[in-house]
Motif scaffolding. Structure first.
Motif, short mmCIF file in Angstrom:
data_model
loop_
_atom_site.label_atom_id
_atom_site.label_comp_id
_atom_site.label_asym_id
_atom_site.label_seq_id
_atom_site.Cartn_x
_atom_site.Cartn_y
_atom_site.Cartn_z
N ASP A 94 0.81 -1.24 0.00
CA ASP A 94 0.00 0.00 0.00
C ASP A 94 0.83 1.27 0.00
N VAL A 95 2.00 1.21 0.63
CA VAL A 95 2.80 2.44 0.83
C VAL A 95 4.26 2.15 0.53
N ILE A 96 4.90 3.07 -0.20
CA ILE A 96 6.37 2.97 -0.36
C ILE A 96 7.00 4.26 0.10
N VAL A 97 7.91 4.15 1.05
CA VAL A 97 8.67 5.32 1.47
C VAL A 97 10.08 5.16 0.91
N ASN A 98 10.37 5.94 -0.13
CA ASN A 98 11.71 5.92 -0.75
C ASN A 98 12.63 6.78 0.09
N ASN A 99 13.46 6.11 0.88
CA ASN A 99 14.27 6.83 1.87
C ASN A 99 15.76 6.50 1.80
N ALA A 100 16.10 5.32 1.24
CA ALA A 100 17.50 4.88 1.25
C ALA A 100 18.40 5.94 0.63
N ARG A 145 0.20 5.02 -1.70
CA ARG A 145 0.82 6.24 -1.14
C ARG A 145 2.33 6.11 -1.33
N ILE A 146 2.93 7.14 -1.90
CA ILE A 146 4.37 7.11 -2.21
C ILE A 146 5.03 8.34 -1.61
N LEU A 178 4.62 11.48 -11.09
CA LEU A 178 3.84 10.39 -10.47
C LEU A 178 2.54 10.94 -9.87
N ALA A 179 2.62 12.14 -9.30
CA ALA A 179 1.41 12.74 -8.70
C ALA A 179 0.35 12.97 -9.77
N SER A 184 -5.86 10.17 -10.63
CA SER A 184 -7.19 9.60 -10.91
C SER A 184 -7.32 8.18 -10.33
N LYS A 185 -6.21 7.61 -9.91
CA LYS A 185 -6.25 6.22 -9.40
C LYS A 185 -6.08 6.18 -7.89
N ASN A 186 -6.20 7.33 -7.25
CA ASN A 186 -6.04 7.40 -5.78
C ASN A 186 -4.64 6.97 -5.35
N ILE A 187 -3.66 7.27 -6.20
CA ILE A 187 -2.26 7.03 -5.84
C ILE A 187 -1.63 8.41 -5.62
N HIS A 188 -1.24 8.68 -4.40
CA HIS A 188 -0.71 10.00 -4.07
C HIS A 188 0.80 9.92 -3.84
N THR A 189 1.50 10.90 -4.38
CA THR A 189 2.95 10.95 -4.21
C THR A 189 3.34 12.30 -3.61
N ASN A 190 4.08 12.29 -2.55
CA ASN A 190 4.56 13.54 -1.94
C ASN A 190 6.05 13.45 -1.66
#
Ligand code: NAI
Length: 337
Positions: A94-100, A145-146, A178-179, A184-190
Motif C-alpha cells: 500500500d505504501v512505499i517510502v523511498n528513503n535509502a 501512497r508514495i 507520479l502525482a 485519478s487512481k487514488n495514488i498520491h505521491t509527496n
C-alpha cells in the motif's frame, strides 16, 4: 482528541529502514498497525559493503513491541525483489517510502563518474525501480501512497554535493509526474525534505542544533502523508525539529526596462510548530490537526541558501524554548533576532 490514525491491513515498505530516518518511519508505521518491510542493505555511508544486521535489529525491535515486520536486504536497485518480499510476506503493498540514501561528497572538479553514478543510482534510479514494481498493484487496487525523499541541498545547492543535489531534484521531478499520473487512481505521491541527526549529517549540521534534530520528530509527518485520510498529492513538505512547512514553485518577474523577465523560484510556508516545547514529542494526529497551517502559503517566503534555511531552525528552536508562537495554529509569530 482526534482518533488515532491507524494502518490496519496496510503494508508499508520503507527503504533504508535500518538506521536514521527510515528506522524511525518503520517503527512508527508498525506501532500504528502497519505490516512493515524493513529494507536495508546495511552498507556504509558511502555505499560500500553490506550486512543484514541493521535491518534485522529494526525488525526485532518492531516484533518485540508487538508489531509485524520482515527484513529485506536487497539494494533499492533491485526494487522488484523488495516488492516481492512484501507480497510474499503480507499479500499486498500500500505504501512505499523511498528513503535509502548515501553520500559521496566532492567538489565539482574532483567529482568522479563513479561518485556521480552511485549517488544517482541509489537515490533516483532506486526510487524509480521500486516504485515502478509496486505501481501495477496500486493501480489494480486503486490505492497507493508514495513518498520520495529530497533535500534542501537540491532546492538551494550545497558545496560538494553536485551529484546529491542533482539526484534530489530528479526525485522532485519524478514525484511531480507520479502525482499527475496517479491522481485519478487514488495514488498520491509527496516529497519529504527532512533535516535530521543521522550518520549522513553528523559532520554537516551545526552541533548546537544536532541533538534537537531527532528523526522521530519527522516520522509523524511522513506517516500522516501516507495515511488514507491525507489527500495531499504532489507537494513538497519540509520538516525538522517538530516543525513542518510546505515548499512550492512560484512564478515571479523582474522589470528590465520595457520588458519583464519571468522566472520561477521556491517559496516556503511559515508552517507550523508541532509540539508545545522542546521536550515534547509529535504525533501523526498533531500533524493532521495542523495541516492547514503547515500548508498555508499566505505568508510564504523565499530563501536564498541552505545556510539561511538552517539559520531559520535556530529561530524555531528559540520559539519553542520561549513559547513564542501563536498557540492557535503554532505559527511562529515573532523573531527573536
Ligand atoms: P542514514 O545513513 O542514517 O540511513 C540511510 C540508510 O539507507 C542506511 O541504513 C543505508 O544502509 C541505507 N541504504 C543505502 N543505500 C541503500 C541501498 N542501495 N539499498 C537499500 N538501503 C540502502 O541516513 P538518513 O539521514 O536517515 O537519510 C535518509 C534519507 O533522507 C536519505 O535519502 C537522505 O539523502 C535523506 N536526507 C536526509 C537528511 C538529514 O538531515 N538526515 C537531509 C535531507 C535528505
Amino acid at each position: 482528541m482526534k482518533p488515532e490514525l491507524r494502518f490496519v491491513d496496510r503494508v508499508v515498505i520503507v527503504t533504508g529502514a535500518g538506521a536514521g530516518l527510515g528506522r524511525a518511519y518503520a517503527l512508527l508505521f508498525a506501532s500504528r498497525g502497519a505490516s512493515v518491510v524493513v529494507n536495508d542493505l546495511g552498507g556504509s555511508r558511502h555505499g560500500d559493503g553490506n550486512s543484514s544486521k541493521v535491518a534485522d535489529a529494526v525488525v526485532n525491535e518492531i516484533r518485540k513491541n508487538g508489531g509485524k515486520a520482515v527484513a529485506n536486504y536487497d539494494s533499492v536497485l533491485d526494487g522488484a525483489k523488495i516488492v516481492k518480499t512484501a507480497i510474499g510476506a503480507f499479500g499486498r503493498i500500500d505504501v512505499i517510502v523511498n528513503n535509502a540514501g548515501i553520500l559521496r561528497d566532492k567538489s565539482f572538479s574532483k567529482m568522479s563518474e563513479t561518485d556521480w553514478d552511485l549517488v544517482q543510482n541509489v537515490h533516483l534510479k532506486g526510487a524509480f525501480k521500486i516504485t515502478q514494481a509496486a505501481w501495477p498493484y496500486f493501480v489494480k487496487q486503486k490505492y497507493g501512497r508514495i513518498i520520495v525523499t529530497a533535500s534542501n541541498s537540491g532546492l538551494y545547492g550545497n558545496f560538494g554535493q553536485v551529484n546529491y543535489s542533482a539526484a534530489k531534484m530528479g526525485l522532485i521531478g519524478l514525484a511531480n509526474t507520479l502525482a499527475i499520473e496517479g491522481q485519478s487512481k487514488n495514488i498520491h505521491t509527496n516529497i519529504i525534505i527532512p533535516t535530521a541527526a543521522s550518520r549522513l549529517t553528523e559532520d554537516v549540521l551545526p552541533p548546537e542544533i544536532f541533538e534537537q534534530l531527532k528523526p522521530e520528530l519527522i516520522a509523524p509527518v511522513v506517516v500522516w502523508l501516507c495515511h488514507e485520510k491525507c489527500m495531499e498529492n504532489g507537494s513538497i513538505i519540509e520538516s525538522a525539529l517538530g516543525w513542518a512547512g510546505k515548499c512550492k514553485r512560484r512564478k515571479n518577474y523582474t522589470d528590465c526596462g520595457k520588458s519583464k523577465l519571468y522566472f520561477s523560484h521556491v517559496i516556503r510556508s511559515s508552517g507550523s510548530v508541532l509540539r508545545p516545547n522542546l521536550s515534547s514529542n509529535v504525533t501523526p494526529e498533531d500533524v493532521e490537526e495542523r495541516w492547514s497551517a503547515i500548508t498555508d502559503m499566505s505568508t510564504a517566503k523565499h530563501f536564498d541558501s541552505i545556510a539561511e534555511v538552517t539559520g531559520e531552525f535556530l529561530v524555531t528552536i528559540d520559539a519553542m524554548k520561549s513559547g513564542n508562537f501563536d498557540p492557535q495554529n503554532s505559527v511562529i509569530v515573532k523573531r527573536s533576532y
